[in-house]
Design a protein around this motif. Structure first.
Motif, PDB file in Angstrom:
ATOM      1  N   VAL A  26       0.865  -1.178   0.000  1.00 12.38           N
ATOM      2  CA  VAL A  26       0.000   0.000   0.000  1.00 12.38           C
ATOM      3  C   VAL A  26       0.899   1.225   0.000  1.00 12.38           C
ATOM      4  N   ILE A  27       0.717   2.071  -0.992  1.00 22.02           N
ATOM      5  CA  ILE A  27       1.538   3.273  -1.093  1.00 22.02           C
ATOM      6  C   ILE A  27       0.764   4.447  -0.531  1.00 22.02           C
ATOM      7  N   GLY A  28       1.341   5.070   0.506  1.00 19.80           N
ATOM      8  CA  GLY A  28       0.722   6.252   1.110  1.00 19.80           C
ATOM      9  C   GLY A  28      -0.627   5.936   1.713  1.00 19.80           C
ATOM     10  N   GLY A  29      -1.400   6.970   1.921  1.00 19.26           N
ATOM     11  CA  GLY A  29      -2.781   6.815   2.350  1.00 19.26           C
ATOM     12  C   GLY A  29      -3.042   6.748   3.827  1.00 19.26           C
ATOM     13  N   GLU A  30      -2.309   5.947   4.542  1.00 17.85           N
ATOM     14  CA  GLU A  30      -2.577   5.756   5.963  1.00 17.85           C
ATOM     15  C   GLU A  30      -1.556   6.524   6.791  1.00 17.85           C
ATOM     16  N   GLN A  32      10.127  11.639   1.585  1.00 19.28           N
ATOM     17  CA  GLN A  32      10.155  13.092   1.558  1.00 19.28           C
ATOM     18  C   GLN A  32      10.964  13.538   0.344  1.00 19.28           C
ATOM     19  N   GLY A  33      10.437  14.518  -0.360  1.00 23.49           N
ATOM     20  CA  GLY A  33      11.089  15.001  -1.567  1.00 23.49           C
ATOM     21  C   GLY A  33      10.588  14.334  -2.839  1.00 23.49           C
ATOM     22  N   PHE A  34       9.727  13.302  -2.688  1.00 21.52           N
ATOM     23  CA  PHE A  34       9.196  12.596  -3.854  1.00 21.52           C
ATOM     24  C   PHE A  34       7.703  12.866  -4.056  1.00 21.52           C
ATOM     25  N   GLU A  58       7.223  15.019 -10.658  1.00 23.15           N
ATOM     26  CA  GLU A  58       8.459  14.728 -11.389  1.00 23.15           C
ATOM     27  C   GLU A  58       9.345  13.738 -10.628  1.00 23.15           C
ATOM     28  N   GLN A  59       9.311  13.787  -9.302  1.00 22.55           N
ATOM     29  CA  GLN A  59      10.091  12.852  -8.503  1.00 22.55           C
ATOM     30  C   GLN A  59       9.299  11.571  -8.202  1.00 22.55           C
ATOM     31  N   PHE A  60       7.985  11.714  -8.075  1.00 17.58           N
ATOM     32  CA  PHE A  60       7.138  10.575  -7.740  1.00 17.58           C
ATOM     33  C   PHE A  60       7.145   9.517  -8.840  1.00 17.58           C
TER      34      PHE A  60
END
Length: 166
Positions: A16-20, A38-40, A44-46
């Motif tokens: 699971v990416i992010g969200g929680e 952090q920083g992504f 463009e970085q993501f």
């Protein structure tokens, strides 16, 4: 559902990416939450970061509850998964009903455990179908959703608007 898969000796991991905001220390072995570094957060970085994560995956899922709020969401998960070549299973709800053609560029299913279970098992047993779904979804994104595909049309629209202003 994951317990059902494990009972059949199906090795499934859920990323699971992010969200929680928090993950229980007692999370099952099949569950991993990946925080966006952090920083992504900027697109463009993501994107390169997400491509690396996606390369380790065989299948994506996009469960979504049918409710008033979700009816107005974009099909971003379809676009993201398709852009990186991930085949996916989607809840048979808006916004996915409007972009996914079941069995052609993704799999649409009802929101119940048995449907999710059956769809995942179907995908595990059919790598050729997954590959065909991923290719078709990727082609749809390239053909219908890239800005570069519509650049000439945008230039024409802007030019015609400017003519009416001048």
């Amino acid at each position: 559902m994951y317990e059902q898969l494990a009972a059949q000796k199906v090795d499934v991991k859920l990323l699971v990416i992010g969200g929680e905001s928090e993950v229980s220390e007692n999370a099952p072995d099949w569950y991993t939450r990946i925080s966006i570094p952090q920083g992504f957060e900027a697109y463009e970085q993501f994107v390169p970061w997400f491509r690396n994560i996606a390369a380790a995956c065989d299948l994506a899922i996009a469960p979504l509850i049918a409710n008033e709020f979700n009816r107005y969401k974009s099909p971003l998960k379809f676009l993201q998964y398709s852009a990186v070549g991930l085949p996916a299973i989607y809840s048979n709800v808006t916004p996915y009903q409007e972009i996914v053609t079941d069995g052609a560029n993704g799999i649409l299913i009802d929101n119940n455990s048995e449907s999710w279970y059956q769809a995942i098992v179907r995908c595990i047993d059919n790598a050729d179908e997954l590959n065909a779904l991923a290719i078709a979804a990727h082609q749809k994104v390239i053909k219908e959703y890239l800005m570069s595909s519509f650049a000439d049309s945008y230039v024409e629209v802007f030019a015609s608007v400017l003519k009416t202003i001048n």
